[in-house]
Design an enzyme around this catalytic site. Structure first.
Site, short mmCIF file in Angstrom:
data_model
loop_
_atom_site.label_atom_id
_atom_site.label_comp_id
_atom_site.label_asym_id
_atom_site.label_seq_id
_atom_site.Cartn_x
_atom_site.Cartn_y
_atom_site.Cartn_z
N GLU A 65 0.81 -1.23 0.00
CA GLU A 65 0.00 0.00 0.00
C GLU A 65 0.84 1.28 0.00
OE1 GLU A 65 -0.54 -2.62 1.91
OE2 GLU A 65 -2.64 -3.23 1.69
N PHE A 127 -11.73 -6.97 13.89
CA PHE A 127 -10.66 -7.48 13.04
C PHE A 127 -10.27 -6.44 11.99
CE2 PHE A 127 -9.32 -9.90 9.20
CZ PHE A 127 -8.08 -10.28 9.70
N GLN A 128 -8.99 -6.16 11.87
CA GLN A 128 -8.44 -5.18 10.93
C GLN A 128 -9.02 -3.79 11.14
OE1 GLN A 128 -8.40 -6.91 6.93
NE2 GLN A 128 -6.38 -7.71 7.47
N LYS A 177 -17.57 -0.41 5.89
CA LYS A 177 -18.08 -1.37 4.91
C LYS A 177 -19.60 -1.27 4.76
CE LYS A 177 -17.37 -6.17 3.53
NZ LYS A 177 -16.76 -7.45 3.91
N MET A 498 24.74 8.04 1.43
CA MET A 498 24.54 9.32 2.10
C MET A 498 24.79 9.19 3.60
SD MET A 498 24.10 12.36 1.43
CE MET A 498 23.17 12.95 0.03
C1 LIG Z 1 12.69 5.11 4.66
C2 LIG Z 1 13.99 5.73 4.96
N1 LIG Z 1 14.80 5.19 5.91
C3 LIG Z 1 16.00 5.75 6.18
C4 LIG Z 1 16.43 6.86 5.53
C5 LIG Z 1 17.77 7.48 5.84
N2 LIG Z 1 18.64 7.44 4.67
C6 LIG Z 1 18.81 8.50 3.86
S1 LIG Z 1 19.82 8.17 2.57
C7 LIG Z 1 20.07 6.59 3.10
C8 LIG Z 1 20.96 5.67 2.34
C9 LIG Z 1 20.46 5.37 0.99
O1 LIG Z 1 21.30 4.41 0.41
P1 LIG Z 1 21.22 4.08 -1.13
O2 LIG Z 1 19.82 3.86 -1.53
O3 LIG Z 1 22.18 2.99 -1.44
O4 LIG Z 1 21.67 5.44 -1.81
P2 LIG Z 1 23.12 6.12 -1.88
O5 LIG Z 1 23.15 7.20 -0.84
O6 LIG Z 1 24.15 5.06 -1.63
O7 LIG Z 1 23.18 6.68 -3.25
C10 LIG Z 1 19.38 6.36 4.28
C11 LIG Z 1 19.41 5.09 5.03
C12 LIG Z 1 15.53 7.41 4.56
N3 LIG Z 1 15.83 8.52 3.89
N4 LIG Z 1 14.36 6.81 4.29
#
Ligand SMILES: Cc1ncc(C[n+]2csc(CCOP(=O)(O)OP(=O)(O)O)c2C)c(N)n1
Ligand SMILES: [Mg+2]
Lengths: 601, 168
Positions: A65, A127-128, A177, A498
């Protein structure tokens, strides 16, 4: 209770009673909806039954979803129309929450229909059952629990009105529902519904425009700082932005959300601004004397250190949302209204006043900007042949390959997203789909699904990171089911790049949990879903891999293995002012980041 | 920056969830509401008026006002404080238990504050007092020393002074 009471007398009753689920379909059709992104469950079975009985509205079955909402966002951003989502009660609704929050943060118009347990069971831990209106209240622009079938058509039309007008956003309609199954002869058409309490100002006040023109026309170092509001206003707003920039000769910078509103190839474009923005854009913001913010919100990724943000400028802030004014940056001239209407008014006033910027001052300002530009802050060095691919190069080559094509590009979140923002050149609005405000990993693939559904003949690419793509990888199954030729271009650096970069810069190179071990074989993964997989590891193979990806008539996953420890520059570390940019790795060593910025995100 | 106290009046559609939206906006951002009253003021149109008192820096308060206005069921928002000192009134019911001298003393003070006795027994009084909230504070402080055991306050109802209507 509130709206459209006056015209009750005129309201005609349907000849034959219809069930609530059918009324919902009727409303969607009247709203011109052609596709719903959804996932079924017990509490929405009456609605799915009605979907089955008709052919006007397509249903795209996602695999989660959250992805339904992101797909609706991708649809909405790439078309300018409202995206529609349908999910079941309980876990269906809670799974949608991330997508709704994403749409709220980035002002994307979405209507999300959620099933609910029968109204007589609400509150019984059925439920749900989940308190969907309670859970989504802070992550939607507005929400409804419709407990009477007679009110259904009114609430449905109102929801579209609220989602689309003013600052757009997600609206949730919770549908017990029994209400879907109850029958009624009451049907209000969309023209019969108008909410009195929701009045949006789109036309700017004359005084605001006059004050803005007075400041802009006497500016020596002006800058236009455009945001996602220009995109949301529609393509004519982007045209107006261009016209205003052309007639005044002012430089333009854009936020992450706005990319494409102003053509990247335009000589007055300084690139994106903010944390990973260009040297010239950030220094022009710092040094300008008049700033025209049109449809942006002084986000913290943009301003950096607040008390040193563009300290000597007169700030004009144009926004459709009055609550954005003076939220973080105090402005001198607020103008409330629609970005396109405001730009039109500025153009008319500039013309009728016969204004022109001071030529001498302009020459000096542009000379200064050109000097900053000559730092060439996005330059990088790529060795050829067997050399490892640098991620910047991969994006630059992708950009070259899609130039002039009918292309929509989404991203996940991380370094790859910032490189995509820096090296891809967008000439038109609605072509760039990225999660800005919430920064949601897992956004890009479903968003590309939504864009591809809306534009079946266009090229839709998700620029991904290997970590992010795993967050909604199941959508490859959706892609296969509907034969969507979506391309996933993974910049695989084996790191949550990052996160790794921040740990390198701010946490003493202690790389805690940011390396992903046991990554899947992305080529085999693509094949397992029934798509094509391509791996590329050397510079010499890159162009061919990209060409093969584009040429293939079906879904492709490219595992583009890139240099692992690359950092994304320029970077303004959190809490630093615009002039304090780290431009490259040498610069990084020269400017260690001390304490205070670590508190920020 | 100095914090200031403000009285906001908010005209809203009287529909389910509207109070939760208003209160949630404060709670989610860590702002505090010191007083809150809500009742339907226009039965025909289904409009309720929310009066709430909060404090913060002027910037935060301006922002709060804008956020209130952003809520879909909100018709209008007025910062009554900006129209000069608003007329602010509150009502309280106060139960005092005691015997002998305490009883006599509480009656005397109630008289001075023009509080009414709405219930009485051999060992208790219930007083009703209305007035400015600060005056009620003073009355409560005295009653506390004379055996106050329970108190219920309505929260502030407020309206701007003069002929002008703040909440349009
Ligand atoms: C749902 C979610 N969880 C955690 C983060 C924190 N976060 C930001 S960038 C990142 C790493 C992303 O890694 P990747 O997809 O390999 O991209 P890269 O930076 O290596 O290009 C994380 C964990 C986020 N932005 N979104
Ligand atoms: Mg990565």
């Amino acid at each position: 209770m509130q709206s459209a009471q006056a015209d009750k007398s005129e309201q005609k009753l349907l000849d034959e009673p219809r069930c609530g689920a059918r009324i919902i379909i009727d409303c969607l059709q009247e709203q011109g909806v052609d596709v719903i992104f959804g996932y079924p469950g017990g509490a929405v079975l009456p609605l799915y039954d009605e979907i089955f009985k008709q052919n006007e509205i397509r249903h795209v079955l996602v695999r989660h979803e959250q992805a339904a909402v992101h797909a609706a966002e991708g649809y909405a951003r790439s078309t300018g129309r409202v995206g529609v989502v349908l999910v079941t009660s309980g876990p269906g609704a809670t799974n949608a929450v991330t997508g709704l929050t994403d749409a709220l943060m980035d002002s994307i118009p979405v209507v999300c229909l959620t099933g609910q347990v029968p109204s007589y069971m609400i509150g019984n831990d059925a439920f749900q059952e989940a308190d969907t209106t309670g859970i989504t209240r802070p992550c939607s622009k507005h929400n409804y629990l419709v407990d009477q079938v007679d009110q259904l058509s009114e609430k449905m039309h109102e929801a579209f009105d609220v989602a689309r007008n003013g600052r757009p956003g997600p609206v949730v309609i919770d549908l017990p529902k029994d209400v879907q199954m109850a029958e009624t002869r009451v049907y209000k058409t969309k023209d019969q519904v108008k909410r009195r309490s929701f009045q949006v100002v789109t036309q700017p006040a004359v005084e605001g425009i006059e004050a803005a023109i007075a400041a802009l026309s006497t500016a020596k170092r002006p800058i236009i700082y455009a945001g996602g509001g220009v995109i949301n206003s529609g393509p004519q707003a982007a045209m107006a932005l261009r016209q205003f920039a052309d007639m005044t000769g002012m430089p333009v910078t854009q936020t992450l959300m706005a990319l494409g509103a102003f053509p990247a190839s335009h000589k007055s474009f300084l690139g994106m601004l903010g944390m990973h923005g260009t040297y010239e854009a950030n220094l022009a913001m710092y040094n300008c004397d008049v700033m025209l913010n049109i449809g942006a919100r002084f986000d913290d990724r943009i301003t950096g250190k607040l008390d040193e943000f563009s300290p000597n400028s007169i700030k004009i802030h144009c926004d459709i949302d009055p609550s954005s004014i003076n939220k973080s940056v105090m402005v001198d001239i607020p103008v409330i209204g629609d970005a396109g209407e405001i730009l039109n008014a500025l153009i008319a006033a500039w013309k009728s006043g016969g204004h022109a910027l001071d030529a001498g001052a302009q020459k000096k300002w542009w000379a200064q900007i050109d000097a900053w530009r000559s730092r060439d802050c996005l330059a990088f060095n790529q060795d050829s042949g067997d050399a490892e691919i640098r991620p910047q190069h991969a994006i630059a080559r992708l950009n070259a390959a899609v130039k002039g094509k009918d292309v929509y590009i989404s991203t996940e979140v991380g370094q790859h997203q910032m490189w995509a923002a820096q090296y891809l050149e967008f000439e038109e609005p609605n072509r760039w789909l990225t999660s800005g405000g919430l920064g949601t990993m897992g956004y890009g693939l479903p968003a590309a699904v939504g864009a591809q559904v809306a534009h079946p003949d266009s090229l839709c690419i998700d620029v991904a990171g290997e970590a992010s793509i795993l967050m909604n990888i199941q959508e490859l199954s959706t892609v296969m089911q509907y034969r969507l030729p979506v391309k996933v271009f993974i910049l695989n650096n084996q790191w949550m790049g990052m996160v790794r970069q921040w740990q390198e810069l701010l946490h003493g190179e202690r790389y805690s949990e940011s390396y992903t071990d046991s990554l899947p074989d992305f080529v085999k993964l693509a094949e397992a879903f029934g798509g094509k997989g391509i791996r590329v590891t050397k510079e010499s193979e890159l162009d061919q891999a990209i060409a093969d990806m584009i040429a293939y008539d079906g879904p492709v996953v490219v595992d583009c293995c890139v240099v692992r420890n690359e950092n994304c520059f320029p970077m303004i570390p959190s809490g630093k002012p615009h002039y304090d940019m780290i431009l490259n790795d040498e610069d990084k060593r020269a400017k260690p980041i001390e304490g205070s910025g670590r508190n920020m995100v | 920056m100095t914090t200031e106290q403000r009285t906001f009046a908010v005209l809203v559609d009287n529909e389910p969830g509207v109070l939760a939206r208003v209160v949630g906006l404060f709670a989610g951002r860590g702002y505090n509401i010191s007083s809150l009253t809500v009742t339907e003021v226009d039965h025909a149109q289904g409009l309720s008026r929310i009066t709430l008192e909060t404090s913060g820096t002027p910037v935060v308060l301006e922002h709060v006002k804008n956020l209130l206005y952003r809520l879909v069921p909100v018709h209008s928002v007025a910062d009554l404080t900006s129209y000069g000192p608003a007329v602010r009134r509150e009502m309280a019911l106060i139960k005092v238990c005691g015997v002998d001298k305490q009883r006599v003393e509480s009656l005397r003070i109630a008289d001075i504050f023009k509080a009414e006795v709405v219930d009485a027994g051999m060992e208790h009084f219930i007083f009703q007092i209305s007035g400015e909230p600060e005056e009620i504070d003073r009355f409560v402080e005295l009653m506390r020393q004379l055996g106050m055991v329970d108190i219920s306050r309505t929260g502030v109802a407020a309206i701007s002074r003069g002929a002008e209507v703040a909440l349009k």
